[in-house]
Design a protein around this motif. Structure first.
Motif, mmCIF file in Angstrom:
data_model
loop_
_atom_site.group_PDB
_atom_site.id
_atom_site.type_symbol
_atom_site.label_atom_id
_atom_site.label_comp_id
_atom_site.label_asym_id
_atom_site.label_seq_id
_atom_site.Cartn_x
_atom_site.Cartn_y
_atom_site.Cartn_z
ATOM 1 N N ALA A 96 1.119 -1.476 -0.100
ATOM 2 C CA ALA A 96 -0.171 -0.019 -0.593
ATOM 3 C C ALA A 96 1.410 1.235 -0.186
ATOM 4 C CB ALA A 96 -0.897 0.043 1.389
ATOM 5 N N TYR A 97 0.378 2.073 -1.093
ATOM 6 C CA TYR A 97 0.878 3.284 -0.745
ATOM 7 C C TYR A 97 0.555 4.313 -1.524
ATOM 8 C CZ TYR A 97 1.415 2.295 -5.259
ATOM 9 O OH TYR A 97 0.991 2.311 -6.991
ATOM 10 N N GLN A 98 0.893 5.428 -1.239
ATOM 11 C CA GLN A 98 0.385 7.133 -1.320
ATOM 12 C C GLN A 98 1.273 7.410 -2.616
ATOM 13 O OE1 GLN A 98 -0.795 9.339 1.918
ATOM 14 N NE2 GLN A 98 -1.825 8.199 2.271
ATOM 15 N N LYS A 99 0.419 8.515 -3.117
ATOM 16 C CA LYS A 99 1.128 9.145 -4.876
ATOM 17 C C LYS A 99 0.298 9.924 -4.562
ATOM 18 C CE LYS A 99 3.947 8.520 -8.607
ATOM 19 N NZ LYS A 99 5.407 8.425 -7.974
ATOM 20 N N LYS A 100 0.996 11.837 -4.732
ATOM 21 C CA LYS A 100 0.627 12.659 -4.365
ATOM 22 C C LYS A 100 1.723 13.493 -5.753
ATOM 23 C CE LYS A 100 0.906 14.574 0.287
ATOM 24 N NZ LYS A 100 1.649 15.123 1.640
ATOM 25 N N ILE A 101 0.275 14.104 -6.211
ATOM 26 C CA ILE A 101 0.230 15.074 -7.491
ATOM 27 C C ILE A 101 0.252 16.470 -7.556
ATOM 28 C CG2 ILE A 101 -0.953 15.439 -10.095
ATOM 29 C CD1 ILE A 101 -1.336 12.160 -9.726
ATOM 30 N N LEU A 109 -3.344 16.785 -5.122
ATOM 31 C CA LEU A 109 -4.324 15.082 -5.791
ATOM 32 C C LEU A 109 -3.390 14.331 -4.321
ATOM 33 C CD1 LEU A 109 -6.314 14.464 -6.763
ATOM 34 C CD2 LEU A 109 -5.377 14.239 -8.512
ATOM 35 N N LEU A 110 -4.401 13.624 -4.075
ATOM 36 C CA LEU A 110 -3.454 12.284 -3.202
ATOM 37 C C LEU A 110 -4.287 10.583 -3.688
ATOM 38 C CD1 LEU A 110 -1.614 11.298 -0.428
ATOM 39 C CD2 LEU A 110 -3.732 11.417 0.546
ATOM 40 N N LEU A 111 -3.457 10.339 -4.339
ATOM 41 C CA LEU A 111 -4.386 9.095 -4.228
ATOM 42 C C LEU A 111 -3.544 8.225 -3.878
ATOM 43 C CD1 LEU A 111 -3.471 9.430 -8.482
ATOM 44 C CD2 LEU A 111 -5.507 9.908 -7.086
ATOM 45 N N ASP A 112 -4.688 7.211 -3.031
ATOM 46 C CA ASP A 112 -4.509 5.628 -2.608
ATOM 47 C C ASP A 112 -4.381 4.124 -3.204
ATOM 48 O OD1 ASP A 112 -4.038 6.732 0.544
ATOM 49 O OD2 ASP A 112 -5.983 7.520 0.376
ATOM 50 N N TYR A 113 -2.847 3.962 -3.372
ATOM 51 C CA TYR A 113 -2.718 2.490 -3.834
ATOM 52 C C TYR A 113 -2.516 1.634 -2.944
ATOM 53 C CZ TYR A 113 -2.990 5.134 -8.528
ATOM 54 O OH TYR A 113 -2.900 6.672 -8.833
ATOM 55 N N ALA A 114 -3.206 0.335 -3.062
ATOM 56 C CA ALA A 114 -3.029 -0.763 -2.487
ATOM 57 C C ALA A 114 -3.603 -2.250 -3.632
ATOM 58 C CB ALA A 114 -4.223 -1.056 -1.047
#
Length: 128
Positions: A96-101, A109-114
């Motif tokens: 699981a990680y987060q990506k900030k754009i 924009l914060l995207l949460d991926y798991a």
């Protein structure tokens, strides 16, 4: 001779056209920033499934993931970020990680991926 009935013109005004094109442009720029992160996430999902199949111990699974990450151009996570949970004779792999754009100024924009290899997509918590 003139016709006594005037036909009303219909269509979009120049200001309306500029506004619509501005909105389409902003959505396009946002999509150009989101799509690469989504493609990388799909590569990460493939890599954790390949890593699970490529090893029986945590060290082998992590080494397999590192090989997949190198060939798949994965930069967001490494084998240190993997969560391995023993499930019977095998290990379930989760990440699981987060990506900030960055958008404009302080707005991001914060995207949460798991992703997980567990059946049903629900990862178990690791036993300490």
């Amino acid at each position: 001779m003139r016709s006594s009935s005037l036909h009303r013109q219909q269509g979009i005004t120049l200001v309306g056209l500029i506004f619509v094109l501005g909105l389409v442009g902003m959505v396009g720029v946002l999509a150009l920033q989101i799509v690469p992160t989504a493609i990388e996430f799909m590569s990460i999902k493939k890599a954790i499934f390949a890593a699970k199949a490529g090893g029986n111990t945590p060290a082998e699974i992590k080494a397999s993931f590192d090989r997949q990450a190198t060939t798949g151009y994965i930069d967001s996570v490494s084998s240190k970020d993997l969560v391995l949970v023993k499930d019977g004779d095998t290990f379930e792999v989760s990440v699981a990680y987060q990506k900030k754009i960055p958008l404009v100024g302080p707005a991001t924009l914060l995207l949460d991926y798991a992703a997980t290899t567990a059946k049903g997509g629900v990862a178990k918590t690791p036993a300490l």
